[in-house]
Enzyme design. Structure first.
Site, PDB file in Angstrom:
ATOM      1  CE  LYS A  26      -4.298   1.609   2.073  1.00  0.00           C
ATOM      2  NZ  LYS A  26      -5.394   1.315   3.034  1.00  0.00           N
ATOM      3  CD  GLU A  62     -18.858  -2.583   9.143  1.00  0.00           C
ATOM      4  OE1 GLU A  62     -18.997  -3.643   8.518  1.00  0.00           O
ATOM      5  OE2 GLU A  62     -17.966  -1.741   8.878  1.00  0.00           O
ATOM      6  NE  ARG A  97     -22.345  -4.104   4.198  1.00  0.00           N
ATOM      7  CZ  ARG A  97     -21.121  -4.158   3.671  1.00  0.00           C
ATOM      8  NH1 ARG A  97     -20.082  -4.390   4.465  1.00  0.00           N
ATOM      9  NH2 ARG A  97     -20.934  -3.935   2.385  1.00  0.00           N
TER      10      ARG A  97
HETATM   11  C1  LIG Z   1     -18.595  -1.756   5.355  1.00  0.00           C
HETATM   12  C2  LIG Z   1     -17.381  -0.860   5.441  1.00  0.00           C
HETATM   13  N1  LIG Z   1     -16.713  -0.767   6.605  1.00  0.00           N
HETATM   14  C3  LIG Z   1     -15.638   0.039   6.710  1.00  0.00           C
HETATM   15  C4  LIG Z   1     -15.203   0.764   5.633  1.00  0.00           C
HETATM   16  C5  LIG Z   1     -14.033   1.724   5.775  1.00  0.00           C
HETATM   17  N2  LIG Z   1     -12.892   1.307   4.951  1.00  0.00           N
HETATM   18  C6  LIG Z   1     -12.642   1.815   3.766  1.00  0.00           C
HETATM   19  S1  LIG Z   1     -11.288   1.179   3.045  1.00  0.00           S
HETATM   20  C7  LIG Z   1     -11.013   0.174   4.393  1.00  0.00           C
HETATM   21  C8  LIG Z   1      -9.852  -0.759   4.422  1.00  0.00           C
HETATM   22  C9  LIG Z   1      -9.896  -1.637   3.213  1.00  0.00           C
HETATM   23  O1  LIG Z   1      -8.789  -2.515   3.264  1.00  0.00           O
HETATM   24  P1  LIG Z   1      -8.467  -3.357   1.966  1.00  0.00           P
HETATM   25  O2  LIG Z   1      -9.718  -3.937   1.441  1.00  0.00           O
HETATM   26  O3  LIG Z   1      -7.389  -4.273   2.336  1.00  0.00           O
HETATM   27  O4  LIG Z   1      -7.988  -2.284   0.905  1.00  0.00           O
HETATM   28  P2  LIG Z   1      -6.589  -1.489   0.871  1.00  0.00           P
HETATM   29  O5  LIG Z   1      -6.907  -0.112   1.421  1.00  0.00           O
HETATM   30  O6  LIG Z   1      -5.614  -2.233   1.690  1.00  0.00           O
HETATM   31  O7  LIG Z   1      -6.228  -1.429  -0.590  1.00  0.00           O
HETATM   32  C10 LIG Z   1     -11.985   0.363   5.342  1.00  0.00           C
HETATM   33  C11 LIG Z   1     -12.039  -0.327   6.653  1.00  0.00           C
HETATM   34  C12 LIG Z   1     -15.934   0.645   4.428  1.00  0.00           C
HETATM   35  N3  LIG Z   1     -15.596   1.362   3.328  1.00  0.00           N
HETATM   36  N4  LIG Z   1     -16.995  -0.186   4.356  1.00  0.00           N
END
Ligand SMILES: Cc1ncc(C[n+]2csc(CCOP(=O)(O)OP(=O)(O)O)c2C)c(N)n1
Ligand SMILES: CC(=O)[C@@H](O)[C@H](O)COP(=O)(O)O
Ligand SMILES: [Mg+2]
Length: 636
Positions: free
Chosen positions: A288, A377, A405
């Site tokens: 990342k 969630e 959710r």
């Molecule tokens: C249902 C939900 N919960 C929390 C989030 C907040 N959120 C956005 S990106 C993220 C992390 C995503 O991690 P990953 O899928 O590994 O993607 P990366 O940023 O590592 O590319 C979170 C927790 C969200 N968008 N949707």
């Protein structure tokens, strides 16, 4: 902003033009794309590290697949800036997340390449599976469907629901697991460890090494077998990993892990996989923030860094406009630690947003009593319910929009059993640039329908603290929800001694004669400014900060309905079923027939922009409230 003159990028306005680039020139395309993202996002804030991490994957996907005929679904979509830039939006990308500009997430109405609207995590496999089954029903033979999901999003339950369904159905789908061992904060849980084990798999690598060396000692057969295995690396991995490969257990063929930054190899792998039928999962290892040193080092901070210097990586702080007033989330985080130090029954739960909601403060100080449960969630709420049955006082912090959710869990696991869980709904109200997928505008309505639920919304940081203090007291024996906005408060001197707030008690902030304004939460700040401005024009408006949506302060309401012919309610939430509706219900139930104007978010989705743009659009900023008051008084 100095124009980035892409050596090749500026000639690529769509994937067809990308496909004309020679394979050996793709690394140049990736460099250009990476530099373009850095250049734009450093001056126009948005999500950053995730898009840098998938530059090679994005180029390879659009190079190999025939998008938009082949369908590409991004999970969450915060990593899709490269996708947007390669699919005809390079020139308009500077409007990303701006009012009336490009959305910060893939959006069907924005481009034919954005095949599914996203923003909430863990939806991509379900959506892609729907597309694959539809394609099969329609008898389409050549359409490929790909879902790109991160390791964080993969911890969302619905991702496994989709894997389970896809495997059984032998659907033709490629899931690409983008594994960078990060969510916003570092990835958590057994699944994250499992992925680490695979990518660092000692057993697989050791076995491979032992077998390889053993074969080398055998002439003839040994050499032939070596050549076979060299050509069929994944066959060996499948032999070794099959029995304990989670994805294979779902009847997905597992491939990888592969280096997600080797554009040439990625392209080859994607080409190979294209013609393999059935459910497939390609495990890609990426970093990342790849290619921007500060973003690689501080991956959480650079998930969405705001304005930063693209040379030094220095992030320009965005302090709150009112000198030293804190962000609401910081008041939550610091107050939670303060309360937990006194009340040993308090525990903290966050579904993958420790830094976002500032529960990281408690996690750092009390790691045994504060839990990041991953993007989960539903689990977070019922986990809280379980904790509450054993006498703990869970502070379950979930952004208003993500709390959607877990609605059944709120009703069925917490409220029905009248468990003492404190729900802290951060990002309540319009959030701004994240737009309709992230505005927390439904929680007043959806929480109000739930029996046993106390619903409160502080107007300022002091009230947030006192509501948190009140919510954890022993005499509370039911669920207690506190919703508060994203961003800054108004009280630099917020750290006052705790005061218990009487449940259901509002407060009068301005006396008046001509009209009554009833607000909940942040809307009170705008109302105070409107009242001040109105008094300058000879209008005497009373203002009550009601603090609670449930139970309502019926004493204040009775006084107001008896004294004022005209009443305005204002909330940073949908008008449908919200605070204003509750006041209307009170009026009907008590035989009043006053003139009421309900102000809030209209019954439609509000797009993205600055909070100021959006409050103005909805007419619920100070100017909008003042205008409404003058219009109503003119008519009455
Ligand atoms: C249902 C939900 N919960 C929390 C989030 C907040 N959120 C956005 S990106 C993220 C992390 C995503 O991690 P990953 O899928 O590994 O993607 P990366 O940023 O590592 O590319 C979170 C927790 C969200 N968008 N949707
Ligand atoms: C993509 C996503 O869902 C998160 O990154 C979200 O945008 C965070 O919102 P805040 O910036 O309000 O914490
Ligand atoms: Mg990740």
């Amino acid at each position: 902003m100095d124009e980035i003159k892409g050596r090749i990028l500026e000639k690529i306005n769509n994937p067809e033009e990308l496909k004309k680039v020679k394979l050996e020139e793709l690394p140049v395309v990736c460099d250009d794309l990476r530099n373009f993202i850095i250049d734009v996002v450093s001056t126009n804030p948005g999500h950053f590290g995730a898009s840098l991490g998938v530059v090679e994957l994005t180029v390879a996907l659009h190079y190999v697949y025939n998008t938009p005929h082949d369908l590409l679904v991004w999970d969450v979509g915060h990593q899709a800036y490269g996708h947007k830039i390669l699919t005809g939006r390079r020139q308009t990308f500077i409007t990303n997340r701006k009012y009336k500009g490009l959305s910060g997430f893939p959006k069907r109405t924005e481009s034919e390449y954005d095949v599914f609207g996203v923003g909430h995590a863990s939806t991509s496999i379900s959506a892609a599976l729907g597309m694959a089954v539809a394609s099969k029903i329609k008898g389409e033979k050549d359409r490929k469907i790909v879902a790109v999901i991160g390791d964080g999003a993969m911890t969302g339950g619905m991702a496994f629901e989709a894997l389970n369904n896809a495997g059984a159905g032998k659907s033709d789908i490629l899931v690409i697991l983008n594994d960078n061992n990060m969510a916003i904060d570092p990835s958590v849980g057994g699944f994250s460890q499992y992925l680490l084990n695979i990518s660092k798999s000692h057993s697989y690598n050791r076995f491979k090494k032992d077998v390889w060396e053993g074969l080398g000692k055998l002439d003839g057969f040994g050499q032939k077998t070596r050549r076979f295995l060299q050509k069929n690396q994944h066959a060996l991995k499948n032999i070794i990993l099959k029995e304990n490969n989670l994805f294979e257990a779902f009847d997905f063929r597992y491939f990888g892990p592969v280096d997600g930054h080797d554009i040439v190899y990625l392209t080859k792998v994607l080409k190979d996989l294209k013609d393999i039928p059935g459910p497939k999962l390609l495990h890609v290892i990426t970093k990342k923030g790849k290619g921007f040193k500060q973003a690689e080092i501080n991956q959480t901070k650079f998930h969405a860094p705001g304005l930063f210097d693209k040379v030094t990586g220095e992030i320009y702080s965005c302090d709150c406009p009112i000198d030293k007033a804190p962000k609401f989330q910081n008041v939550f985080g610091e107050t939670l630690v303060e309360l937990a130090e006194k009340n040993k029954k308090i525990v903290g739960i966050t579904p993958a947003m420790p830094t976002g909601c500032s529960m990281n403060l408690m996690i750092e100080k009390m790691p045994d009593r504060a839990f990041d449960v991953g993007i989960a969630e539903q689990h977070a709420v019922t986990f809280s319910a379980g904790l509450a049955t054993q006498g703990m006082v869970p502070f379950c912090n979930i952004y208003s929009t993500f709390m959607q959710r877990a609605y059944d869990q709120i009703i069925h696991d917490v409220a029905l059993q009248k468990l003492h869980v404190v729900f802290c709904l951060d990002r309540g109200g319009l959030v701004g640039e994240d737009g309709p997928t992230h505005h927390g505008v439904f929680d007043i309505s959806y929480m109000r329908l739930v029996p046993n639920m106390i619903i409160s919304a502080p107007m300022d940081e002091i009230d947030l603290r006192n509501l948190m203090y009140t919510a954890q007291l022993d005499d509370i024996a039911q669920p207690f929800s506190i919703r508060y906005p994203r961003g800054c408060g108004i009280k630099p001197d917020w750290k006052k001694p705790f005061e218990k707030i009487e449940i259901g008690k509002g407060r009068v902030l301005s006396e008046g004669e001509d009209i009554a304004i009833l607000t909940i939460g942040k809307s009170g700040i705008f109302a105070q400014r409107a009242v001040e401005s109105l008094s300058g024009e000879g209008v005497s408006a009373a203002h009550y900060d009601m603090r609670f949506v449930k139970p309502l302060d019926e004493e204040i309401l009775t006084q107001v309905f008896k004294k004022f012919k005209t009443i305005i309610t204002v909330e940073d939430g949908t008008v449908k079923g919200g605070f204003g509706s509750a006041v209307l219900e009170f009026m009907a139930e008590n035989g009043f027939s006053n003139q009421i104007k309900i102000m809030g978010i209209p019954d439609r989705f509000i797009e993205h922009g600055t909070p100021e743009d959006l409050y103005k659009e909805c007419g619920i900023d100070a100017k909008g409230i003042k205008t409404s008051v003058l219009e109503i008084l003119k008519k009455s």
